[in-house]
Design an enzyme around this catalytic site. Sequence first.
Site, short mmCIF file in Angstrom:
data_model
loop_
_atom_site.label_atom_id
_atom_site.label_comp_id
_atom_site.label_asym_id
_atom_site.label_seq_id
_atom_site.Cartn_x
_atom_site.Cartn_y
_atom_site.Cartn_z
N SER A 31 51.14 -41.21 12.39
CA SER A 31 52.23 -40.57 13.12
C SER A 31 52.09 -39.05 13.15
O SER A 31 51.46 -38.44 12.28
CB SER A 31 53.57 -40.94 12.47
OG SER A 31 53.73 -40.29 11.23
N GLU A 54 44.35 -37.89 14.37
CA GLU A 54 44.55 -38.72 15.57
C GLU A 54 45.97 -39.26 15.47
O GLU A 54 46.24 -40.19 14.71
CB GLU A 54 43.54 -39.86 15.64
CG GLU A 54 43.70 -40.70 16.89
CD GLU A 54 42.69 -41.82 17.00
OE1 GLU A 54 43.01 -42.84 17.64
OE2 GLU A 54 41.59 -41.70 16.42
N CYS A 88 46.49 -46.11 18.89
CA CYS A 88 47.02 -44.77 19.15
C CYS A 88 46.79 -44.34 20.60
O CYS A 88 47.65 -43.72 21.21
CB CYS A 88 46.37 -43.75 18.21
SG CYS A 88 46.87 -43.92 16.48
#
Length: 244
Positions: A31, A54, A88
């Site tokens: 996150s 990332e 992601c």
Amino acid sequence: AGAVNILPGTDETGKMVAQHAGIDKIAFTGSTEVGQKIMAEAAASGNMKRVTLELGGKAANIVFDDAPIDQAIEGIVNGIYFNQGHVCCAGSRLLLQESIADEALASLKRRLTTLRLGDPLDKNTDIGAINSSMQLSKIEELTASGEAEGAERWSPTCPIPEKGFWFPPTLFTNVTQAHRIAREEIFGPVLSVLTFRTPEEAVAKANNTPFGLSAGIWTEKGSRILWMASQMRAGIVWANTFNR
């Protein structure tokens, strides 16, 4: 010994790793909130270790009217429904040029009816279980907000296993940029569909997000691909493919 060390633990373990002066590099996938903490802790570690992050994504998958539709449909499906959307850089926003929107949506819906939910260890499974009850609750809350804000929800009819945390492949049409489902990372098998008329409008809508992880462009014009890629605020831009 020492080549690979696995240190399972909670956020306290991660904090110690980020702060440790004997560690030269941190790579983190997760996150944005946690990524910010890691960056701050690594900066305070004393050795100015390098950090690669990332973080969240809300990738736009942009399909123009000259795109190979069948190929694009497979890229759209793989982009958002692979690994239950727990990716992601998932292509969670689909931008369709208006002239092909109806055709592309009809093809996409037909394709979704062939997806199978089930045991992820079964080679015939397309979509496995959501990774936790907490994540399932987040997906349910955000999809409910999409309906409440006026977007049209659609899922194929498919059997849902009795045991585990499950969510069917879902798409929303009549989505605007103001909808939460177009702005927030759902991290599940949920696709928000928007339309555009011109490349400039597509760029504006694609860049209207705080997440700049990835994007996809589907068109046969090489010059358009290069122009779009130069305008996109995304770390990686795929052309006529996604997640490769």
